[in-house]
Write an enzyme that holds these catalytic residues in place. Sequence first.
Site, PDB file in Angstrom:
ATOM      1  N   GLU A  29     -33.751  20.339  26.129  1.00  0.00           N
ATOM      2  CA  GLU A  29     -32.929  21.114  27.074  1.00  0.00           C
ATOM      3  C   GLU A  29     -31.788  20.300  27.693  1.00  0.00           C
ATOM      4  O   GLU A  29     -30.647  20.778  27.722  1.00  0.00           O
ATOM      5  CB  GLU A  29     -33.863  21.708  28.136  1.00  0.00           C
ATOM      6  CG  GLU A  29     -33.283  22.881  28.882  1.00  0.00           C
ATOM      7  CD  GLU A  29     -32.566  22.412  30.109  1.00  0.00           C
ATOM      8  OE1 GLU A  29     -31.430  22.825  30.301  1.00  0.00           O
ATOM      9  OE2 GLU A  29     -33.142  21.618  30.869  1.00  0.00           O
TER      10      GLU A  29
ATOM     11  N   SER B 155     -37.191  20.218  33.261  1.00  0.00           N
ATOM     12  CA  SER B 155     -37.787  20.603  31.971  1.00  0.00           C
ATOM     13  C   SER B 155     -37.043  19.892  30.844  1.00  0.00           C
ATOM     14  O   SER B 155     -35.824  20.003  30.748  1.00  0.00           O
ATOM     15  CB  SER B 155     -37.652  22.108  31.748  1.00  0.00           C
ATOM     16  OG  SER B 155     -38.335  22.817  32.742  1.00  0.00           O
TER      17      SER B 155
ATOM     18  N   ARG C  88     -30.555  29.130  29.482  1.00  0.00           N
ATOM     19  CA  ARG C  88     -30.184  27.698  29.509  1.00  0.00           C
ATOM     20  C   ARG C  88     -29.010  27.412  28.575  1.00  0.00           C
ATOM     21  O   ARG C  88     -28.972  26.367  27.912  1.00  0.00           O
ATOM     22  CB  ARG C  88     -31.368  26.801  29.121  1.00  0.00           C
ATOM     23  CG  ARG C  88     -32.534  26.829  30.066  1.00  0.00           C
ATOM     24  CD  ARG C  88     -32.164  26.295  31.456  1.00  0.00           C
ATOM     25  NE  ARG C  88     -33.347  26.116  32.282  1.00  0.00           N
ATOM     26  CZ  ARG C  88     -33.902  27.099  32.995  1.00  0.00           C
ATOM     27  NH1 ARG C  88     -33.376  28.316  32.997  1.00  0.00           N
ATOM     28  NH2 ARG C  88     -34.977  26.852  33.723  1.00  0.00           N
TER      29      ARG C  88
END
Length: 333
Positions: free
Chosen positions: A329, A233, A163
Amino acid sequence: MPTLTPFDLCSRNTLALPCQGAKVQVVDSVDDAVNVLSGWGELARPLVIGLGSNLVLPELLEEPVLIIRGGSVQFMEGQGDSVTVVADAGVVWDELVAQCVGAGWRGLENLSLIPGTVGAAPVQNIGAYGVELKDSLIYVDVFDFESMSRRRLEAQACKFDYRDSIFKREPRRFVVLRVAFRLNKNAPFTLAYGELKYLASEPDVTVQAIRAKVISVRQAKLPDPACIPNAGSFFKNPVVSKDQALRLANRFPEMVQYPLTDGQVKLAAGWLIDQAGWKGHRASRAGIHERQALVLTNLGGATQSDILELANDVYQSVLDLYGVELEIEPVIV
Ligand code: EPU
């Protein structure tokens, strides 16, 4: 060429947060994007918004915003079993995946149904079900504000990680224009993820069947942002040392842990948040999804501060319970 105007960005972010953009430019091609960026000059590095599926926007955005819409996908065949696919930044990610899978090309099928555009995909190195964007990416064509020109970044120069990428680490330096992938007709499938495993023993499993399964798994677990606004997420899965993982496993024998090749251990943030009692939690305007504790949702009328307040409460409770720090995130603007 369209002009810079105020723009209501509420429908341009999947958390549906109210956001007035003061200076927004919408363009319909990569060439128009480059013309606009060159004209704006070095000091006006914009926030680029694709479909806004990984953004937490404030109520007022004074900085310049660039929205790149649409574009095309090119397939350069004639390389034996493989193909180079080049997609413009404004193409919807899942439309690209559908086209590739439809033509029988393997490599992107596990990344089916991820919301967002092609241009946003390398920023967080999107990943799902054992596959990351970086696994098939060849290069990214960008506009670089340091040189005020177009350039090509080969995969290695993009510094991809879980990520993470150079685009996330050096925010506002690059605008992604095009992304190129190498796909293959005969590459082995990645079917190690629990719910995909059974496909490995099926005779003649197809790339289309994998896409269909991935879509059904996602639909079962993750809320559709068109119905329940969310940004996927909200936290990364945290990585801890082997020692800390062992201590945690002793205290919480059920804890989900994934050993990494470097000796560290990845924990499932969804499990930590779920076990801390947050799943299905509803604050006044923001909540935690009832089927996936890693997803924060806008219950109606939430602003950036409602979302961040809830995220902070979750962060604090996981820290208190497990001594593990969660990292947000999506990009907080
Ligand atoms: N879990 C719970 N409770 C929950 C959620 C998860 O106990 O509420 C447990 C699950 O039972 C499982 C583990 O946690 O044992 C992991 O859950 P899951 O397989 O659903 O995946 P995840 O780690 O929660 C990650 C990605 C997703 C991606 C899936 C599948 C991150 C931050 N998230 O989620 O990506 O789709 O794996 O590969 O890495 C996204 O980035 O927006 C995203 C949705």
